[in-house]
Enzyme design. Structure first.
Site, PDB file in Angstrom:
ATOM      1  N   ASN A 159     -12.595   4.052  -3.663  1.00  0.00           N
ATOM      2  CA  ASN A 159     -11.697   2.979  -3.254  1.00  0.00           C
ATOM      3  C   ASN A 159     -12.310   2.418  -1.981  1.00  0.00           C
ATOM      4  O   ASN A 159     -12.056   2.917  -0.892  1.00  0.00           O
ATOM      5  CB  ASN A 159     -10.271   3.471  -3.022  1.00  0.00           C
ATOM      6  CG  ASN A 159      -9.320   2.319  -2.751  1.00  0.00           C
ATOM      7  OD1 ASN A 159      -9.729   1.245  -2.334  1.00  0.00           O
ATOM      8  ND2 ASN A 159      -8.042   2.559  -2.979  1.00  0.00           N
ATOM      9  N   ASP A 190     -25.067  -1.252  -4.936  1.00  0.00           N
ATOM     10  CA  ASP A 190     -26.416  -0.718  -5.149  1.00  0.00           C
ATOM     11  C   ASP A 190     -26.467   0.771  -4.847  1.00  0.00           C
ATOM     12  O   ASP A 190     -27.090   1.540  -5.581  1.00  0.00           O
ATOM     13  CB  ASP A 190     -27.435  -1.460  -4.282  1.00  0.00           C
ATOM     14  CG  ASP A 190     -27.705  -2.880  -4.743  1.00  0.00           C
ATOM     15  OD1 ASP A 190     -27.265  -3.260  -5.856  1.00  0.00           O
ATOM     16  OD2 ASP A 190     -28.353  -3.623  -3.980  1.00  0.00           O
ATOM     17  N   TYR A 193       0.786  -1.231   0.000  1.00  0.00           N
ATOM     18  CA  TYR A 193       0.000   0.000   0.000  1.00  0.00           C
ATOM     19  C   TYR A 193       0.819   1.282   0.000  1.00  0.00           C
ATOM     20  O   TYR A 193       0.274   2.358  -0.203  1.00  0.00           O
ATOM     21  CB  TYR A 193      -0.950   0.005   1.198  1.00  0.00           C
ATOM     22  CG  TYR A 193      -1.921  -1.151   1.172  1.00  0.00           C
ATOM     23  CD1 TYR A 193      -2.965  -1.180   0.262  1.00  0.00           C
ATOM     24  CD2 TYR A 193      -1.767  -2.228   2.043  1.00  0.00           C
ATOM     25  CE1 TYR A 193      -3.846  -2.238   0.222  1.00  0.00           C
ATOM     26  CE2 TYR A 193      -2.655  -3.294   2.010  1.00  0.00           C
ATOM     27  CZ  TYR A 193      -3.681  -3.294   1.103  1.00  0.00           C
ATOM     28  OH  TYR A 193      -4.554  -4.356   1.051  1.00  0.00           O
ATOM     29  N   SER A 214      -3.131  -1.062  -4.766  1.00  0.00           N
ATOM     30  CA  SER A 214      -2.458  -2.306  -5.157  1.00  0.00           C
ATOM     31  C   SER A 214      -3.131  -2.881  -6.392  1.00  0.00           C
ATOM     32  O   SER A 214      -4.249  -2.497  -6.752  1.00  0.00           O
ATOM     33  CB  SER A 214      -2.515  -3.319  -4.008  1.00  0.00           C
ATOM     34  OG  SER A 214      -3.844  -3.768  -3.801  1.00  0.00           O
ATOM     35  N   HIS A 260     -14.945  -6.230  -2.893  1.00  0.00           N
ATOM     36  CA  HIS A 260     -15.006  -7.619  -3.303  1.00  0.00           C
ATOM     37  C   HIS A 260     -16.275  -8.335  -2.868  1.00  0.00           C
ATOM     38  O   HIS A 260     -16.541  -9.435  -3.348  1.00  0.00           O
ATOM     39  CB  HIS A 260     -13.773  -8.354  -2.777  1.00  0.00           C
ATOM     40  CG  HIS A 260     -12.519  -7.559  -2.996  1.00  0.00           C
ATOM     41  ND1 HIS A 260     -12.046  -7.270  -4.259  1.00  0.00           N
ATOM     42  CD2 HIS A 260     -11.684  -6.944  -2.131  1.00  0.00           C
ATOM     43  CE1 HIS A 260     -10.951  -6.531  -4.152  1.00  0.00           C
ATOM     44  NE2 HIS A 260     -10.719  -6.304  -2.872  1.00  0.00           N
ATOM     45  N   HIS A 292      -7.618   1.430  -6.925  1.00  0.00           N
ATOM     46  CA  HIS A 292      -6.968   0.648  -5.861  1.00  0.00           C
ATOM     47  C   HIS A 292      -5.477   0.908  -5.912  1.00  0.00           C
ATOM     48  O   HIS A 292      -4.879   0.918  -6.992  1.00  0.00           O
ATOM     49  CB  HIS A 292      -7.243  -0.850  -6.026  1.00  0.00           C
ATOM     50  CG  HIS A 292      -8.678  -1.188  -5.837  1.00  0.00           C
ATOM     51  ND1 HIS A 292      -9.240  -1.339  -4.593  1.00  0.00           N
ATOM     52  CD2 HIS A 292      -9.666  -1.347  -6.739  1.00  0.00           C
ATOM     53  CE1 HIS A 292     -10.533  -1.601  -4.745  1.00  0.00           C
ATOM     54  NE2 HIS A 292     -10.809  -1.601  -6.037  1.00  0.00           N
TER      55      HIS A 292
END
Length: 152
Positions: free
Chosen positions: A79, A92, A28, A107, A85, A105
């Site tokens: 982000n 929604d 990160y 990474s 995930h 992101h």
């Protein structure tokens, strides 16, 4: 009368961004969230965009903030961290905003654990782009996509 400039961008960070700089630095980076926000604000100014920021570790709070997003911003960078995930509720809520957004992101999630390789935002009509693995520069790229989309 001249139409108002559409240049407000909300940058939303999800879970664990408040401890950025203490997390795996090789993944990160070694900067804090306030340091990242300073960089993003500078990138935004270079593109004549106005950036503001929001971060929370609470999924419901993130969703509620998204519900109010159209009042605050013309576009967004999202982000959502690990929520990317699996949080269909956040997906929604993003769809409900009617606001174009870029998923960013730090990474490269496509090269990490299997569970991190899926994004709930894939297929959302408002999604302008997905940027992975470019560190802070990914935000610059995302802001560029937003500036283009907004005609700034």
């Amino acid at each position: 009368m001249t139409p108002a400039t559409r240049n407000r961008v909300e940058v939303l960070h999800g879970v664990n961004f408040d401890v950025l700089g203490r997390r795996e630095r090789d993944i990160y980076g070694d900067f804090s969230l306030p340091e990242l926000e300073v960089r993003i604000k500078r990138f935004a100014r270079e593109l004549n965009l106005e950036a503001s920021f929001f971060q929370t570790n609470h999924e419901g709070e993130f969703v509620e903030y998204l519900h109010r997003l159209p009042e605050r911003a013309d576009a967004a960078i999202v982000n959502a961290g690990a929520w990317t995930h699996y949080s269909w509720a956040i997906r929604d809520a993003v769809e409900l905003t009617g606001v174009p957004f870029v998923e960013v992101h730090l990474s490269d999630i496509s090269k990490r654990e299997e569970w991190r390789r899926h994004s709930v935002f894939e297929g959302v009509e408002l999604l302008v782009g997905q940027i992975y693995g470019k560190g802070p520069e990914g935000y610059r790229e995302g802001l560029g996509l937003i500036a283009e989309r907004l005609g700034v």
